[in-house]
Design a protein around this motif. Structure first.
Motif, short mmCIF file in Angstrom:
data_model
loop_
_atom_site.label_atom_id
_atom_site.label_comp_id
_atom_site.label_asym_id
_atom_site.label_seq_id
_atom_site.Cartn_x
_atom_site.Cartn_y
_atom_site.Cartn_z
N GLY A 12 10.92 -7.59 -2.55
CA GLY A 12 9.38 -7.90 -2.58
C GLY A 12 8.55 -7.15 -1.95
N ALA A 13 8.90 -6.46 -0.77
CA ALA A 13 8.16 -5.59 -0.18
C ALA A 13 7.85 -4.20 -1.16
N GLU A 14 8.82 -3.80 -1.79
CA GLU A 14 8.82 -2.60 -2.63
C GLU A 14 8.52 -2.68 -4.06
N TYR A 15 8.02 -3.94 -4.28
CA TYR A 15 7.95 -4.25 -5.69
C TYR A 15 6.71 -3.83 -6.33
N PRO A 16 6.49 -3.06 -7.45
CA PRO A 16 5.30 -2.26 -7.79
C PRO A 16 4.00 -2.93 -7.46
N GLY A 17 3.06 -2.13 -7.21
CA GLY A 17 1.74 -2.79 -6.84
C GLY A 17 1.31 -3.52 -5.79
N HIS A 18 2.71 -3.66 -4.95
CA HIS A 18 2.44 -4.34 -3.68
C HIS A 18 2.38 -3.62 -2.27
N LYS A 19 2.25 -2.38 -2.54
CA LYS A 19 1.98 -1.61 -1.33
C LYS A 19 0.26 -1.27 -1.15
#
Length: 342
Positions: A335-342
């Motif tokens: 979840g932390a690395e899922y696209p667009g979530h940074k």
């Protein structure tokens, strides 16, 4: 709760429920499409049935094999691809894809040998490789007899069955044979599609299972749930310590417990022929591939909403279908690395 939740929350226009890996919304009608792994088809279909009433997301998943799943998501034909063979980092980068695991499970040898019940026949990795190489061609071959003292093995030709389609299950199976048999490594190797030395081909796990059931003397390899649900006898396999292991949730869990997630590039963890006590030797995670910049942001968000909900609520369903759930720490990292979530 992860600080990166805010972006997805804004996209979905909802607040996150307590306990989610990333934010999700209440039921909003949406349809997502996925395609690929037949190994993973039972769990995605079961998760889809459960998620529809709770999230409003309807999943249309096509079990077409891992190679097709990779190709379809790369072409933008589906919202996510599914593959048991992890995609190489350079291919992920060039196709702008994010890869993450969903569950783990066992690949098992299935047999149709008269007079042999499930979990009665014992095989080793090298003997299994020789069967598929064609150097062992009869069920009463001395090498098989030596592994099975006291078992009456018939004078019957072995009929190997393999996947005819590009298959992550084949990738896992041939990767295992490559690891335990230098002869297999030199002659065939590991891939989703290989040049099989012989035998008959069938499409999908269900096709291999049906072919073995219909062929006296047959042997094949399938995801465990297919064998269990269809009552197809399975063989025991010799583990790294030389012990014979029964394919079941306990031996799958033992293999999963030894997984080194911390050093797995793009979550491509190696679960084959592990050293854990009682560990099933042919284990794999199955993976989902999603665009890092989906053309339709709402559909991209719906894909994560589906998997986030399934991660939070789907472990019992996975267990009922003989998969092993991911560790909570791995789910959080996904979840932390899922696209667009940074």
């Amino acid at each position: 709760m992860l600080s990166c939740n805010r972006l997805l929350a804004a996209l979905l226009l909802t607040a996150a429920p307590v306990g989610s890996y990333l934010s999700t919304s209440h039921a909003v009608a949406a349809e997502i499409t996925g395609a690929g792994s037949s190994f993973a088809a039972p769990i995605y279909q079961a998760w889809g049935d459960k998620a529809k009433s709770s999230t409003g997301i309807s999943l249309n998943y096509q079990s077409v094999g891992s190679s097709a799943g990779q190709n379809l998501v790369t072409a933008g034909t589906v919202d996510f691809g599914a593959s048991d063979a992890p995609m190489a980092p350079e291919k992920l980068a060039s196709a702008s894809l994010y890869q993450f695991p969903t569950v783990m499970g066992g690949i098992v040898p299935i047999v149709n040998v008269p007079g042999i019940a499930s979990s009665q026949l014992k095989l080793s990795g090298p003997v299994l490789a020789e069967i598929y190489l064609g150097t062992i061609s009869n069920w009463n071959d001395p090498k098989i007899v030596a592994l099975n003292p006291g078992v009456s093995l018939p004078d019957l030709a072995i009929a190997p069955v393999h996947r005819a389609d590009g298959s992550g299950t084949s990738f896992v199976f041939t990767s295992y044979l490559t690891k335990v048999s230098p002869a297999w490594k030199d002659a065939v190797g590991a891939a989703t599609s290989v040049q099989w030395p012989g035998g008959a081909g069938a499409r999908g796990n269900d096709g291999v299972g049906a072919s073995v059931r219909a062929t006296e003397g047959g042997i094949g390899y399938v995801e465990y749930a297919y064998a269990r649900r269809n009552g197809i006898p399975t063989a025991l396999l010799q583990d790294k310590a030389g012990e014979f292991v029964t394919p079941d949730l306990a031996s799958f869990s033992a293999a999963a417990a030894a997984a080194d997630w911390d050093h797995a590039s793009h979550f491509a963890v190696d679960l084959l022929d592990g050293a854990g006590k009682g560990a099933w030797p042919i284990m794999s995670a199955t993976f989902v591939l999603v665009p890092t910049a989906p053309k339709d942001a709402a559909r991209g968000a719906a894909v994560w909403k589906f998997f986030d909900y399934s991660f939070r609520t789907g472990d019992a369903t996975a267990k009922s279908l003989d998969y092993v759930a991911l560790p909570e720490s791995v789910k959080m990292k996904v979840g932390a690395e899922y696209p667009g979530h940074k």
